[in-house]
Write an enzyme that holds these catalytic residues in place. Structure first.
Site, PDB file in Angstrom:
ATOM      1  N   PHE A   1       0.850  -1.184   0.000  1.00 12.86           N
ATOM      2  CA  PHE A   1       0.000   0.000   0.000  1.00 12.86           C
ATOM      3  C   PHE A   1       0.888   1.236   0.000  1.00 12.86           C
ATOM      4  O   PHE A   1       1.739   1.385   0.868  1.00 12.86           O
ATOM      5  CB  PHE A   1      -0.933   0.038   1.214  1.00 12.86           C
ATOM      6  CG  PHE A   1      -1.866   1.227   1.183  1.00 12.86           C
ATOM      7  CD1 PHE A   1      -3.010   1.215   0.390  1.00 12.86           C
ATOM      8  CD2 PHE A   1      -1.571   2.375   1.904  1.00 12.86           C
ATOM      9  CE1 PHE A   1      -3.849   2.317   0.327  1.00 12.86           C
ATOM     10  CE2 PHE A   1      -2.415   3.489   1.841  1.00 12.86           C
ATOM     11  CZ  PHE A   1      -3.554   3.458   1.059  1.00 12.86           C
TER      12      PHE A   1
ATOM     13  N   ASP B   1       9.267   2.604   1.450  1.00 11.65           N
ATOM     14  CA  ASP B   1       8.099   3.331   1.954  1.00 11.65           C
ATOM     15  C   ASP B   1       8.011   3.072   3.461  1.00 11.65           C
ATOM     16  O   ASP B   1       7.557   2.022   3.905  1.00 11.65           O
ATOM     17  CB  ASP B   1       6.833   2.849   1.235  1.00 11.65           C
ATOM     18  CG  ASP B   1       5.572   3.572   1.717  1.00 11.65           C
ATOM     19  OD1 ASP B   1       5.621   4.206   2.789  1.00 11.65           O
ATOM     20  OD2 ASP B   1       4.535   3.484   1.026  1.00 11.65           O
TER      21      ASP B   1
ATOM     22  N   LYS C   1       2.692   9.908   8.192  1.00 16.11           N
ATOM     23  CA  LYS C   1       2.038   9.425   9.421  1.00 16.11           C
ATOM     24  C   LYS C   1       2.647   9.989  10.722  1.00 16.11           C
ATOM     25  O   LYS C   1       2.283  11.074  11.128  1.00 16.11           O
ATOM     26  CB  LYS C   1       1.978   7.900   9.400  1.00 16.11           C
ATOM     27  CG  LYS C   1       1.024   7.386   8.293  1.00 16.11           C
ATOM     28  CD  LYS C   1       0.445   6.026   8.576  1.00 16.11           C
ATOM     29  CE  LYS C   1      -0.747   5.729   7.686  1.00 16.11           C
ATOM     30  NZ  LYS C   1      -0.437   4.950   6.491  1.00 16.11           N
TER      31      LYS C   1
END
Ligand SMILES: *Cc1c(COP(=O)(O)O)cnc(C)c1O
Length: 399
Positions: free
Chosen positions: A129, A216, A245
Protein backbone atom coordinates in the site's frame (compact mmCIF):
# COMPACT_ATOMS: atom_id res chain seq x y z
CA UNK A 1 -32.03 11.34 -3.00
CA UNK A 2 -30.26 11.66 0.32
CA UNK A 3 -26.74 12.83 -0.37
CA UNK A 4 -24.41 12.76 2.63
CA UNK A 5 -22.52 16.02 3.18
CA UNK A 6 -19.25 14.09 3.47
CA UNK A 7 -18.48 11.80 0.57
CA UNK A 8 -18.67 8.31 2.03
CA UNK A 9 -15.09 7.28 1.28
CA UNK A 10 -14.91 5.64 4.69
CA UNK A 11 -17.32 3.24 6.39
CA UNK A 12 -17.19 5.27 9.58
CA UNK A 13 -18.01 3.94 13.02
CA UNK A 14 -20.69 5.80 14.89
CA UNK A 15 -18.54 7.53 17.49
CA UNK A 16 -17.28 11.09 17.80
CA UNK A 17 -14.15 11.80 19.79
CA UNK A 18 -14.01 15.26 21.28
CA UNK A 19 -10.91 15.19 23.46
CA UNK A 20 -7.70 13.26 23.99
CA UNK A 21 -4.84 12.97 26.46
CA UNK A 22 -1.91 10.58 26.04
CA UNK A 23 -3.20 7.19 24.90
CA UNK A 24 -6.79 8.04 25.89
CA UNK A 25 -9.69 9.52 23.92
CA UNK A 26 -13.13 10.68 25.12
CA UNK A 27 -16.30 10.70 23.03
CA UNK A 28 -19.12 13.26 23.09
CA UNK A 29 -20.90 11.24 25.77
CA UNK A 30 -17.91 11.26 28.09
CA UNK A 31 -16.92 7.63 27.48
CA UNK A 32 -13.20 6.87 27.60
CA UNK A 33 -11.29 4.77 25.03
CA UNK A 34 -7.76 3.35 25.01
CA UNK A 35 -6.33 4.22 21.63
CA UNK A 36 -4.30 1.21 20.45
CA UNK A 37 -4.30 2.47 16.86
CA UNK A 38 -2.94 6.06 17.14
CA UNK A 39 -5.06 7.30 14.23
CA UNK A 40 -3.37 4.60 12.10
CA UNK A 41 0.26 4.99 13.25
CA UNK A 42 0.05 8.78 13.32
CA UNK A 43 -0.12 9.90 16.96
CA UNK A 44 3.03 8.15 18.18
CA UNK A 45 3.31 10.67 21.01
CA UNK A 46 -0.36 10.26 21.88
CA UNK A 47 -3.04 12.94 21.96
CA UNK A 48 -2.73 16.55 23.10
CA UNK A 49 0.96 16.17 23.90
CA UNK A 50 1.84 19.29 25.94
CA UNK A 51 5.20 19.87 24.19
CA UNK A 52 3.63 19.60 20.75
CA UNK A 53 0.67 21.79 21.69
CA UNK A 54 3.03 24.43 23.05
CA UNK A 55 5.27 24.33 19.97
CA UNK A 56 2.28 24.54 17.62
CA UNK A 57 0.67 27.43 19.54
CA UNK A 58 3.93 29.36 19.81
CA UNK A 59 4.59 29.03 16.07
CA UNK A 60 0.95 29.83 15.27
CA UNK A 61 1.37 33.30 16.72
CA UNK A 62 4.64 33.91 14.86
CA UNK A 63 4.38 32.63 11.27
CA UNK A 64 2.30 29.97 9.48
CA UNK A 65 3.28 30.00 5.88
CA UNK A 66 5.55 31.86 3.53
CA UNK A 67 6.38 29.78 0.48
CA UNK A 68 9.06 27.45 -0.76
CA UNK A 69 10.16 30.43 -2.86
CA UNK A 70 12.00 31.47 0.32
CA UNK A 71 14.16 29.80 2.93
CA UNK A 72 12.18 28.30 5.82
CA UNK A 73 14.12 28.06 9.09
CA UNK A 74 12.05 25.23 10.63
CA UNK A 75 12.22 23.23 7.41
CA UNK A 76 16.01 23.51 7.37
CA UNK A 77 16.22 22.39 10.99
CA UNK A 78 13.86 19.46 10.41
CA UNK A 79 15.82 18.41 7.31
CA UNK A 80 19.06 18.39 9.35
CA UNK A 81 17.35 16.30 12.04
CA UNK A 82 15.95 13.71 9.61
CA UNK A 83 19.27 13.53 7.75
CA UNK A 84 21.05 13.01 11.06
CA UNK A 85 18.75 10.18 12.14
CA UNK A 86 18.60 8.42 8.76
CA UNK A 87 22.15 9.01 7.47
CA UNK A 88 20.58 10.00 4.13
CA UNK A 89 21.52 13.25 2.36
CA UNK A 90 18.52 15.40 1.46
CA UNK A 91 14.78 15.87 1.99
CA UNK A 92 11.78 16.98 -0.07
CA UNK A 93 8.80 17.96 2.08
CA UNK A 94 5.22 17.09 1.14
CA UNK A 95 1.92 16.86 3.04
CA UNK A 96 1.09 13.15 3.14
CA UNK A 97 2.37 9.66 2.57
CA UNK A 98 0.94 9.40 -0.92
CA UNK A 99 2.60 12.69 -1.87
CA UNK A 100 5.93 11.59 -0.43
CA UNK A 101 5.67 8.46 -2.57
CA UNK A 102 4.80 10.52 -5.66
CA UNK A 103 8.09 12.36 -5.12
CA UNK A 104 9.93 9.02 -4.87
CA UNK A 105 8.31 7.77 -8.10
CA UNK A 106 9.23 11.02 -9.88
CA UNK A 107 12.85 10.77 -8.66
CA UNK A 108 13.10 7.22 -10.03
CA UNK A 109 11.60 8.18 -13.39
CA UNK A 110 13.68 11.34 -13.81
CA UNK A 111 16.86 9.50 -12.84
CA UNK A 112 15.94 6.82 -15.37
CA UNK A 113 15.36 9.32 -18.17
CA UNK A 114 18.66 11.06 -17.40
CA UNK A 115 20.37 7.66 -17.71
CA UNK A 116 18.78 7.20 -21.14
CA UNK A 117 15.96 4.82 -20.16
CA UNK A 118 13.00 5.88 -22.29
CA UNK A 119 10.22 4.11 -20.38
CA UNK A 120 11.50 3.53 -16.84
CA UNK A 121 10.00 0.70 -14.79
CA UNK A 122 9.69 0.44 -11.01
CA UNK A 123 9.34 -2.98 -9.37
CA UNK A 124 6.60 -3.01 -6.69
CA UNK A 125 5.09 -5.70 -4.47
CA UNK A 126 1.91 -7.73 -4.15
CA UNK A 127 -0.02 -6.69 -1.05
CA UNK A 128 1.66 -3.29 -0.85
CA UNK A 129 0.00 0.00 0.00
CA UNK A 130 1.50 3.31 -1.10
CA UNK A 131 -1.45 5.70 -1.07
CA UNK A 132 -4.48 6.85 -3.06
CA UNK A 133 -3.14 9.37 -5.57
CA UNK A 134 -2.89 7.94 -9.06
CA UNK A 135 0.86 7.31 -9.06
CA UNK A 136 0.88 5.82 -5.57
CA UNK A 137 -2.31 3.89 -6.39
CA UNK A 138 -0.68 2.42 -9.49
CA UNK A 139 2.25 1.28 -7.33
CA UNK A 140 -0.11 -0.25 -4.77
CA UNK A 141 -0.57 -4.03 -4.92
CA UNK A 142 -4.24 -4.28 -4.03
CA UNK A 143 -6.79 -4.79 -6.80
CA UNK A 144 -9.62 -3.65 -4.52
CA UNK A 145 -8.27 -0.13 -4.05
CA UNK A 146 -7.39 0.13 -7.74
CA UNK A 147 -10.77 -1.12 -8.93
CA UNK A 148 -12.51 1.35 -11.24
CA UNK A 149 -9.68 3.87 -11.49
CA UNK A 150 -8.07 2.71 -14.69
CA UNK A 151 -6.23 3.50 -16.77
CA UNK A 152 -3.57 3.34 -14.09
CA UNK A 153 -0.04 4.57 -14.66
CA UNK A 154 2.17 2.24 -16.62
CA UNK A 155 5.74 1.58 -15.60
CA UNK A 156 5.16 -0.69 -12.60
CA UNK A 157 5.92 -4.40 -12.55
CA UNK A 158 4.62 -6.34 -9.58
CA UNK A 159 6.22 -9.33 -7.86
CA UNK A 160 5.40 -11.30 -4.67
CA UNK A 161 6.45 -9.63 -1.40
CA UNK A 162 9.38 -11.21 0.40
CA UNK A 163 10.74 -12.87 -2.75
CA UNK A 164 14.08 -11.31 -3.70
CA UNK A 165 14.62 -13.93 -6.42
CA UNK A 166 11.45 -12.74 -8.18
CA UNK A 167 12.84 -9.21 -8.20
CA UNK A 168 16.14 -10.52 -9.60
CA UNK A 169 14.30 -12.31 -12.43
CA UNK A 170 12.47 -9.15 -13.52
CA UNK A 171 15.70 -7.16 -13.36
CA UNK A 172 17.49 -9.77 -15.49
CA UNK A 173 14.74 -9.67 -18.14
CA UNK A 174 13.93 -6.00 -18.22
CA UNK A 175 16.65 -3.40 -18.83
CA UNK A 176 14.13 -0.59 -18.22
CA UNK A 177 13.96 -1.30 -14.47
CA UNK A 178 15.27 1.73 -12.56
CA UNK A 179 14.05 1.17 -9.00
CA UNK A 180 12.53 -1.20 -6.45
CA UNK A 181 9.84 0.26 -4.20
CA UNK A 182 8.94 -1.67 -1.06
CA UNK A 183 7.66 -1.39 2.52
CA UNK A 184 10.19 -2.81 5.04
CA UNK A 185 7.14 -4.31 6.81
CA UNK A 186 3.80 -4.32 5.00
CA UNK A 187 1.26 -2.44 7.09
CA UNK A 188 -2.10 -2.39 5.29
CA UNK A 189 -1.11 -5.72 3.74
CA UNK A 190 -1.39 -7.39 7.17
CA UNK A 191 1.71 -6.51 9.23
CA UNK A 192 3.87 -8.79 7.09
CA UNK A 193 7.50 -8.98 8.26
CA UNK A 194 9.81 -10.32 5.54
CA UNK A 195 12.71 -12.71 6.25
CA UNK A 196 15.82 -11.04 7.69
CA UNK A 197 17.78 -11.38 4.45
CA UNK A 198 15.07 -9.90 2.17
CA UNK A 199 15.98 -6.22 2.37
CA UNK A 200 19.76 -6.87 2.38
CA UNK A 201 19.31 -9.02 -0.75
CA UNK A 202 17.31 -6.25 -2.44
CA UNK A 203 20.06 -3.79 -1.45
CA UNK A 204 22.76 -6.00 -3.00
CA UNK A 205 20.69 -6.51 -6.14
CA UNK A 206 20.08 -2.76 -6.54
CA UNK A 207 23.80 -2.08 -6.01
CA UNK A 208 24.76 -4.65 -8.65
CA UNK A 209 22.42 -3.19 -11.25
CA UNK A 210 22.52 0.50 -10.37
CA UNK A 211 18.87 0.61 -9.26
CA UNK A 212 17.32 2.81 -6.58
CA UNK A 213 16.12 1.00 -3.47
CA UNK A 214 13.09 3.05 -2.39
CA UNK A 215 11.60 2.24 1.03
CA UNK A 216 8.10 3.33 1.95
CA UNK A 217 8.46 3.95 5.70
CA UNK A 218 5.26 5.99 5.95
CA UNK A 219 3.89 3.53 8.53
CA UNK A 220 7.08 1.91 9.86
CA UNK A 221 9.08 5.11 10.38
CA UNK A 222 9.46 7.55 13.26
CA UNK A 223 10.42 5.04 15.95
CA UNK A 224 7.46 2.72 15.68
CA UNK A 225 9.38 -0.50 14.98
CA UNK A 226 12.02 0.11 17.66
CA UNK A 227 14.37 2.05 15.39
CA UNK A 228 13.99 5.51 13.92
CA UNK A 229 13.35 3.75 10.63
CA UNK A 230 12.61 0.04 10.18
CA UNK A 231 15.39 -0.35 7.61
CA UNK A 232 17.94 0.43 10.35
CA UNK A 233 16.83 -2.69 12.19
CA UNK A 234 17.36 -4.64 8.97
CA UNK A 235 20.84 -3.29 8.30
CA UNK A 236 19.94 -1.50 5.07
CA UNK A 237 20.45 2.08 3.90
CA UNK A 238 18.01 2.92 1.11
CA UNK A 239 18.55 5.39 -1.75
CA UNK A 240 15.09 6.87 -1.23
CA UNK A 241 12.85 6.71 1.85
CA UNK A 242 9.39 8.17 2.40
CA UNK A 243 7.80 9.30 5.67
CA UNK A 244 4.49 10.79 6.79
CA UNK A 245 2.04 9.42 9.42
CA UNK A 246 4.07 9.66 12.67
CA UNK A 247 6.22 12.54 11.43
CA UNK A 248 3.72 15.25 12.39
CA UNK A 249 1.79 13.35 15.10
CA UNK A 250 -1.40 14.44 13.31
CA UNK A 251 -0.26 17.70 11.76
CA UNK A 252 -0.14 16.87 8.03
CA UNK A 253 3.41 16.52 6.73
CA UNK A 254 5.25 14.02 4.55
CA UNK A 255 8.86 13.71 3.49
CA UNK A 256 10.86 12.03 0.76
CA UNK A 257 14.50 11.52 1.74
CA UNK A 258 17.23 10.50 -0.64
CA UNK A 259 20.93 9.64 -0.63
CA UNK A 260 23.81 10.23 -3.02
CA UNK A 261 22.92 10.68 -6.68
CA UNK A 262 19.19 10.22 -5.94
CA UNK A 263 19.34 13.29 -3.67
CA UNK A 264 20.47 15.44 -6.59
CA UNK A 265 17.82 14.38 -9.13
CA UNK A 266 15.12 16.97 -8.41
CA UNK A 267 16.07 20.48 -9.48
CA UNK A 268 14.18 23.80 -9.60
CA UNK A 269 11.07 23.29 -11.71
CA UNK A 270 11.06 19.48 -11.55
CA UNK A 271 8.85 19.09 -8.48
CA UNK A 272 7.23 21.18 -5.81
CA UNK A 273 4.56 21.74 -3.19
CA UNK A 274 2.82 24.88 -2.01
CA UNK A 275 2.40 23.76 1.59
CA UNK A 276 5.20 21.18 1.89
CA UNK A 277 7.35 21.82 4.96
CA UNK A 278 5.76 25.12 5.91
CA UNK A 279 6.80 26.70 9.23
CA UNK A 280 3.84 25.32 11.19
CA UNK A 281 4.21 21.72 9.94
CA UNK A 282 8.00 21.68 10.13
CA UNK A 283 7.98 23.16 13.66
CA UNK A 284 5.62 20.42 14.88
CA UNK A 285 7.59 17.64 13.15
CA UNK A 286 10.90 18.96 14.53
CA UNK A 287 9.37 18.90 18.01
CA UNK A 288 8.12 15.33 17.43
CA UNK A 289 11.70 14.31 16.58
CA UNK A 290 13.05 16.05 19.69
CA UNK A 291 10.58 14.29 21.99
CA UNK A 292 11.28 10.87 20.43
CA UNK A 293 15.00 11.50 20.92
CA UNK A 294 14.84 12.91 24.46
CA UNK A 295 12.50 10.27 25.80
CA UNK A 296 14.30 7.46 23.95
CA UNK A 297 11.00 6.30 22.51
CA UNK A 298 12.59 4.09 19.84
CA UNK A 299 14.09 1.86 22.54
CA UNK A 300 10.83 2.06 24.46
CA UNK A 301 8.87 0.91 21.38
CA UNK A 302 11.19 -2.08 21.04
CA UNK A 303 10.78 -3.07 24.71
CA UNK A 304 7.01 -2.62 24.67
CA UNK A 305 6.73 -4.61 21.45
CA UNK A 306 8.54 -7.58 22.98
CA UNK A 307 6.31 -7.41 26.07
CA UNK A 308 3.10 -7.12 24.05
CA UNK A 309 3.97 -10.00 21.74
CA UNK A 310 4.92 -12.18 24.72
CA UNK A 311 1.68 -11.21 26.47
CA UNK A 312 -0.46 -12.12 23.47
CA UNK A 313 1.38 -15.43 23.00
CA UNK A 314 0.77 -16.25 26.66
CA UNK A 315 -2.94 -15.41 26.41
CA UNK A 316 -3.74 -16.74 22.94
CA UNK A 317 -1.26 -19.43 21.86
CA UNK A 318 -3.41 -22.29 23.19
CA UNK A 319 -6.59 -21.19 21.38
CA UNK A 320 -7.69 -23.01 18.22
CA UNK A 321 -8.04 -20.37 15.51
CA UNK A 322 -5.04 -18.30 16.66
CA UNK A 323 -2.30 -18.42 14.04
CA UNK A 324 0.48 -16.10 15.24
CA UNK A 325 1.37 -12.69 16.61
CA UNK A 326 3.87 -10.83 14.45
CA UNK A 327 5.42 -7.43 13.90
CA UNK A 328 8.25 -5.27 15.20
CA UNK A 329 8.08 -2.84 18.09
CA UNK A 330 4.66 -1.20 18.29
CA UNK A 331 3.49 -2.46 14.92
CA UNK A 332 1.69 -5.68 15.78
CA UNK A 333 -0.53 -8.13 13.95
CA UNK A 334 -2.52 -10.89 15.63
CA UNK A 335 -3.28 -13.35 12.86
CA UNK A 336 -6.39 -15.53 13.12
CA UNK A 337 -7.53 -18.34 10.82
CA UNK A 338 -10.78 -16.57 9.90
CA UNK A 339 -12.09 -13.09 8.99
CA UNK A 340 -12.38 -11.04 12.17
CA UNK A 341 -13.58 -7.58 11.06
CA UNK A 342 -16.42 -7.64 13.63
CA UNK A 343 -13.83 -7.31 16.39
CA UNK A 344 -13.31 -3.64 15.57
CA UNK A 345 -16.88 -2.70 16.61
CA UNK A 346 -16.79 -4.99 19.63
CA UNK A 347 -13.52 -3.48 20.81
CA UNK A 348 -15.00 -0.01 20.40
CA UNK A 349 -17.92 -1.02 22.62
CA UNK A 350 -15.35 -2.14 25.21
CA UNK A 351 -13.56 1.23 25.01
CA UNK A 352 -10.65 -0.02 22.91
CA UNK A 353 -9.56 1.23 19.47
CA UNK A 354 -8.05 -1.41 17.20
CA UNK A 355 -8.07 -2.24 13.51
CA UNK A 356 -8.40 -5.29 11.29
CA UNK A 357 -6.51 -5.44 8.02
CA UNK A 358 -6.13 -8.12 5.35
CA UNK A 359 -9.40 -9.55 6.79
CA UNK A 360 -7.79 -11.90 9.32
CA UNK A 361 -5.18 -9.71 10.96
CA UNK A 362 -6.04 -7.72 14.05
CA UNK A 363 -3.66 -4.77 13.88
CA UNK A 364 -2.35 -2.72 16.80
CA UNK A 365 -0.36 0.50 16.39
CA UNK A 366 -0.41 2.00 19.89
CA UNK A 367 1.32 5.27 20.82
CA UNK A 368 5.02 5.02 21.71
CA UNK A 369 4.31 6.74 25.04
CA UNK A 370 2.31 3.75 26.29
CA UNK A 371 2.92 2.88 29.97
CA UNK A 372 3.48 -0.71 31.12
CA UNK A 373 0.09 -0.61 32.77
CA UNK A 374 -1.64 0.59 29.58
CA UNK A 375 0.19 -2.10 27.59
CA UNK A 376 -1.23 -4.64 30.07
CA UNK A 377 -4.73 -3.28 29.50
CA UNK A 378 -4.30 -3.78 25.75
CA UNK A 379 -3.16 -7.40 26.21
CA UNK A 380 -6.04 -8.20 28.58
CA UNK A 381 -8.73 -6.39 26.58
CA UNK A 382 -7.73 -7.63 23.12
CA UNK A 383 -7.09 -11.19 24.31
CA UNK A 384 -10.53 -11.42 25.95
CA UNK A 385 -12.21 -10.21 22.73
CA UNK A 386 -10.23 -12.63 20.56
CA UNK A 387 -10.87 -15.57 22.91
CA UNK A 388 -14.64 -14.93 22.98
CA UNK A 389 -14.72 -14.49 19.20
CA UNK A 390 -12.81 -17.68 18.48
CA UNK A 391 -14.97 -19.65 20.92
CA UNK A 392 -18.23 -18.54 19.30
CA UNK A 393 -17.17 -18.91 15.65
CA UNK A 394 -15.26 -22.19 15.98
CA UNK A 395 -16.73 -25.26 14.37
CA UNK A 396 -17.86 -27.62 17.16
CA UNK A 397 -15.83 -30.82 17.30
CA UNK A 398 -17.42 -33.57 15.23
CA UNK A 399 -19.68 -31.21 13.27
C1 LIG B 1 -0.78 5.23 5.07
C2 LIG B 1 0.26 4.83 4.10
C3 LIG B 1 0.47 5.56 2.91
C4 LIG B 1 -0.43 6.70 2.49
O1 LIG B 1 -0.30 7.80 3.33
P1 LIG B 1 -1.37 9.01 3.19
O2 LIG B 1 -0.84 10.03 4.15
O3 LIG B 1 -2.70 8.47 3.58
O4 LIG B 1 -1.33 9.46 1.81
C5 LIG B 1 1.50 5.18 2.08
N1 LIG B 1 2.29 4.14 2.40
C6 LIG B 1 2.13 3.41 3.52
C7 LIG B 1 3.05 2.28 3.81
C8 LIG B 1 1.10 3.72 4.40
O5 LIG B 1 0.91 2.99 5.50
Amino acid sequence: MNIPAIMPTYGRMNVKFVRGAGVWLWDDEGRRYLDALSGIAVCGLGHAHPRLAAALCAQASVLWHTSNLYRVEWQERLAETLIGRSALDAVFFANSGAEANEAAIKIARLAGHRAGVERPVIIVMDGSFHGRTLGALSATGNAKVQQGFGPLLEGFVRVPYGDAAAVARVVAENPAVVAVMVEPIQGEGGVVVPAADYLPELRALCDRHGLLLMLDEVQTGMGRTGHWFACQGMGVRPDVMTLAKGLGNGFPIGACLAAGAAAAVLQPGSHGSTFGGNPLAACVAQTVCEVIEEQQLTARAATLGVALRAGFKRELAHLPGFVEVRGRGLMLGIVLDRPCGVLVQRALEQGLLINVTAEQVLRLLPPLILSDEEAGLIVTGVSALVAAFLAETSVPAGA
